[in-house]
Design a protein around this motif. Structure first.
Motif, PDB file in Angstrom:
ATOM      1  N   LEU A 137       0.831  -1.207   0.000  1.00  0.00           N
ATOM      2  CA  LEU A 137       0.000   0.000   0.000  1.00  0.00           C
ATOM      3  C   LEU A 137       0.866   1.257   0.000  1.00  0.00           C
ATOM      4  N   THR A 138       1.558   1.478  -1.091  1.00  0.00           N
ATOM      5  CA  THR A 138       2.277   2.744  -1.227  1.00  0.00           C
ATOM      6  C   THR A 138       1.236   3.858  -1.316  1.00  0.00           C
ATOM      7  N   PRO A 139       1.603   5.087  -1.056  1.00  0.00           N
ATOM      8  CA  PRO A 139       0.611   6.167  -1.153  1.00  0.00           C
ATOM      9  C   PRO A 139      -0.097   6.225  -2.513  1.00  0.00           C
ATOM     10  N   ARG A 140       0.644   6.045  -3.589  1.00  0.00           N
ATOM     11  CA  ARG A 140       0.026   6.115  -4.925  1.00  0.00           C
ATOM     12  C   ARG A 140      -0.926   4.942  -5.153  1.00  0.00           C
ATOM     13  N   ILE A 141      -0.524   3.741  -4.775  1.00  0.00           N
ATOM     14  CA  ILE A 141      -1.407   2.585  -4.958  1.00  0.00           C
ATOM     15  C   ILE A 141      -2.614   2.684  -4.039  1.00  0.00           C
ATOM     16  N   ALA A 142      -2.407   3.137  -2.814  1.00  0.00           N
ATOM     17  CA  ALA A 142      -3.528   3.266  -1.878  1.00  0.00           C
ATOM     18  C   ALA A 142      -4.576   4.242  -2.398  1.00  0.00           C
ATOM     19  N   SER A 143      -4.156   5.301  -3.062  1.00  0.00           N
ATOM     20  CA  SER A 143      -5.115   6.295  -3.553  1.00  0.00           C
ATOM     21  C   SER A 143      -5.708   5.923  -4.908  1.00  0.00           C
ATOM     22  N   LEU A 144      -5.208   4.879  -5.524  1.00  0.00           N
ATOM     23  CA  LEU A 144      -5.600   4.531  -6.889  1.00  0.00           C
ATOM     24  C   LEU A 144      -7.105   4.349  -7.096  1.00  0.00           C
ATOM     25  N   PRO A 145      -7.833   3.583  -6.276  1.00  0.00           N
ATOM     26  CA  PRO A 145      -9.274   3.442  -6.541  1.00  0.00           C
ATOM     27  C   PRO A 145     -10.014   4.778  -6.507  1.00  0.00           C
ATOM     28  N   LEU A 146      -9.691   5.618  -5.535  1.00  0.00           N
ATOM     29  CA  LEU A 146     -10.343   6.922  -5.430  1.00  0.00           C
ATOM     30  C   LEU A 146      -9.964   7.808  -6.607  1.00  0.00           C
ATOM     31  N   ASP A 147      -8.697   7.765  -6.999  1.00  0.00           N
ATOM     32  CA  ASP A 147      -8.243   8.575  -8.129  1.00  0.00           C
ATOM     33  C   ASP A 147      -8.917   8.144  -9.430  1.00  0.00           C
ATOM     34  N   LEU A 148      -9.102   6.843  -9.610  1.00  0.00           N
ATOM     35  CA  LEU A 148      -9.752   6.359 -10.830  1.00  0.00           C
ATOM     36  C   LEU A 148     -11.224   6.763 -10.876  1.00  0.00           C
ATOM     37  N   VAL A 149     -11.894   6.724  -9.740  1.00  0.00           N
ATOM     38  CA  VAL A 149     -13.291   7.176  -9.698  1.00  0.00           C
ATOM     39  C   VAL A 149     -13.351   8.658 -10.020  1.00  0.00           C
ATOM     40  N   ARG A 150     -12.486   9.462  -9.379  1.00  0.00           N
ATOM     41  CA  ARG A 150     -12.466  10.905  -9.662  1.00  0.00           C
ATOM     42  C   ARG A 150     -12.203  11.170 -11.140  1.00  0.00           C
ATOM     43  N   HIS A 151     -11.267  10.433 -11.708  1.00  0.00           N
ATOM     44  CA  HIS A 151     -10.940  10.609 -13.123  1.00  0.00           C
ATOM     45  C   HIS A 151     -12.168  10.341 -13.990  1.00  0.00           C
ATOM     46  N   ASP A 152     -12.831   9.223 -13.767  1.00  0.00           N
ATOM     47  CA  ASP A 152     -14.010   8.904 -14.568  1.00  0.00           C
ATOM     48  C   ASP A 152     -15.100   9.958 -14.404  1.00  0.00           C
ATOM     49  N   LEU A 153     -15.308  10.408 -13.178  1.00  0.00           N
ATOM     50  CA  LEU A 153     -16.332  11.429 -12.927  1.00  0.00           C
ATOM     51  C   LEU A 153     -15.999  12.724 -13.667  1.00  0.00           C
ATOM     52  N   MET A 154     -14.745  13.117 -13.627  1.00  0.00           N
ATOM     53  CA  MET A 154     -14.346  14.365 -14.277  1.00  0.00           C
ATOM     54  C   MET A 154     -14.356  14.253 -15.802  1.00  0.00           C
ATOM     55  N   MET A 155     -14.159  13.059 -16.310  1.00  0.00           N
ATOM     56  CA  MET A 155     -14.136  12.882 -17.763  1.00  0.00           C
ATOM     57  C   MET A 155     -15.535  12.734 -18.353  1.00  0.00           C
ATOM     58  N   THR A 156     -16.471  12.160 -17.574  1.00  0.00           N
ATOM     59  CA  THR A 156     -17.791  11.868 -18.126  1.00  0.00           C
ATOM     60  C   THR A 156     -18.916  12.710 -17.525  1.00  0.00           C
ATOM     61  N   PHE A 157     -18.690  13.289 -16.351  1.00  0.00           N
ATOM     62  CA  PHE A 157     -19.731  14.015 -15.618  1.00  0.00           C
ATOM     63  C   PHE A 157     -20.929  13.111 -15.316  1.00  0.00           C
ATOM     64  N   LYS A 158     -20.686  11.800 -15.208  1.00  0.00           N
ATOM     65  CA  LYS A 158     -21.744  10.835 -14.920  1.00  0.00           C
ATOM     66  C   LYS A 158     -21.255   9.877 -13.835  1.00  0.00           C
ATOM     67  N   PRO A 159     -22.188   9.363 -13.028  1.00  0.00           N
ATOM     68  CA  PRO A 159     -21.801   8.343 -12.043  1.00  0.00           C
ATOM     69  C   PRO A 159     -21.246   7.107 -12.749  1.00  0.00           C
ATOM     70  N   LEU A 160     -20.381   6.402 -12.063  1.00  0.00           N
ATOM     71  CA  LEU A 160     -19.812   5.182 -12.621  1.00  0.00           C
ATOM     72  C   LEU A 160     -20.839   4.060 -12.594  1.00  0.00           C
ATOM     73  N   THR A 161     -20.732   3.166 -13.547  1.00  0.00           N
ATOM     74  CA  THR A 161     -21.578   1.975 -13.548  1.00  0.00           C
ATOM     75  C   THR A 161     -21.045   0.999 -12.515  1.00  0.00           C
ATOM     76  N   ASP A 162     -21.870   0.041 -12.136  1.00  0.00           N
ATOM     77  CA  ASP A 162     -21.416  -1.009 -11.220  1.00  0.00           C
ATOM     78  C   ASP A 162     -20.271  -1.799 -11.852  1.00  0.00           C
ATOM     79  N   GLU A 163     -20.329  -1.977 -13.158  1.00  0.00           N
ATOM     80  CA  GLU A 163     -19.263  -2.700 -13.854  1.00  0.00           C
ATOM     81  C   GLU A 163     -17.934  -1.951 -13.770  1.00  0.00           C
ATOM     82  N   ALA A 164     -17.977  -0.639 -13.910  1.00  0.00           N
ATOM     83  CA  ALA A 164     -16.746   0.154 -13.818  1.00  0.00           C
ATOM     84  C   ALA A 164     -16.163   0.078 -12.408  1.00  0.00           C
ATOM     85  N   ILE A 165     -17.016   0.141 -11.404  1.00  0.00           N
ATOM     86  CA  ILE A 165     -16.543   0.045 -10.018  1.00  0.00           C
ATOM     87  C   ILE A 165     -15.935  -1.326  -9.767  1.00  0.00           C
TER      88      ILE A 165
END
Length: 184
Positions: A137-165
């Motif tokens: 759990l390095t800092p970058r790996i630990a933040s990865l799930p949250l960062d990926l959700v933020r990225h998807d939200l900022m790119m699509t302006f839509k909630p993530l699907t269950d499949e994406a999560i």
């Protein structure tokens, strides 16, 4: 008084957006003066950030111990995705110019707004249960799930699907951090 000011700031942000946020309007709505606001928040960016932090703190989900890290992470990411609406995301983009002027960033804004206690609790329980190898759990790996959700939200302006999560949790994060005795 601070709560009243932050509620007034949030009301102004909701009605007028960041571009329409003024210290004068917030002070008037809160029944105080501009100097009172400026003593606590030196800029409208600081005031908007404090209002966002208060809003997110009141809406912070509690993730119960569900017995496994996968279900807990999926629930947390679902809450995170559902909570971010396009208006909130637009607010972050509208603040960008002032953040640059103040030599700040989205990362600093995030750190001031989101506390992350629930996420840390989920990871700590997973380490305790032996599901996650703490050394991975390095800092970058630990933040990865949250960062990926933020990225998807900022790119699509839509909630993530269950499949994406599920993809973020099952195919990206857990393979990186699973303890040797866990099968992903």
């Amino acid at each position: 008084m601070e709560d009243a000011i932050l509620e007034a700031a949030w009301a102004e942000l909701s009605e007028s957006g960041y571009s329409g946020l003024t210290m004068e309007n917030v002070a008037r709505r809160a029944g105080t003066s501009r100097p009172v606001l400026h003593r606590r928040w030196p800029s409208r960016t600081a005031l908007a950030t404090a209002a966002l932090a208060q809003r997110f703190a009141h809406a912070a989900p509690v993730i119960p111990d569900m017995g496994n890290v996968r279900d807990e992470l999926c629930l947390l990411l679902r809450h995170m995705s559902d909570r971010a609406n396009s208006g909130d995301l637009q607010l972050f983009f509208d603040m960008q110019k002032d953040l640059v002027t103040e030599r700040s960033s989205f990362t600093e804004l995030r750190n001031r707004i989101v506390e992350g206690n629930q996420y840390r609790a989920v990871l700590a329980r997973a380490v305790e249960r032996g599901e996650i190898n703490e050394s991975r759990l390095t800092p970058r790996i630990a933040s990865l799930p949250l960062d990926l959700v933020r990225h998807d939200l900022m790119m699509t302006f839509k909630p993530l699907t269950d499949e994406a999560i599920s993809d973020i949790v099952d195919n990206i994060f857990l393979p990186l951090v699973a303890s040797d005795n866990q099968v992903c």
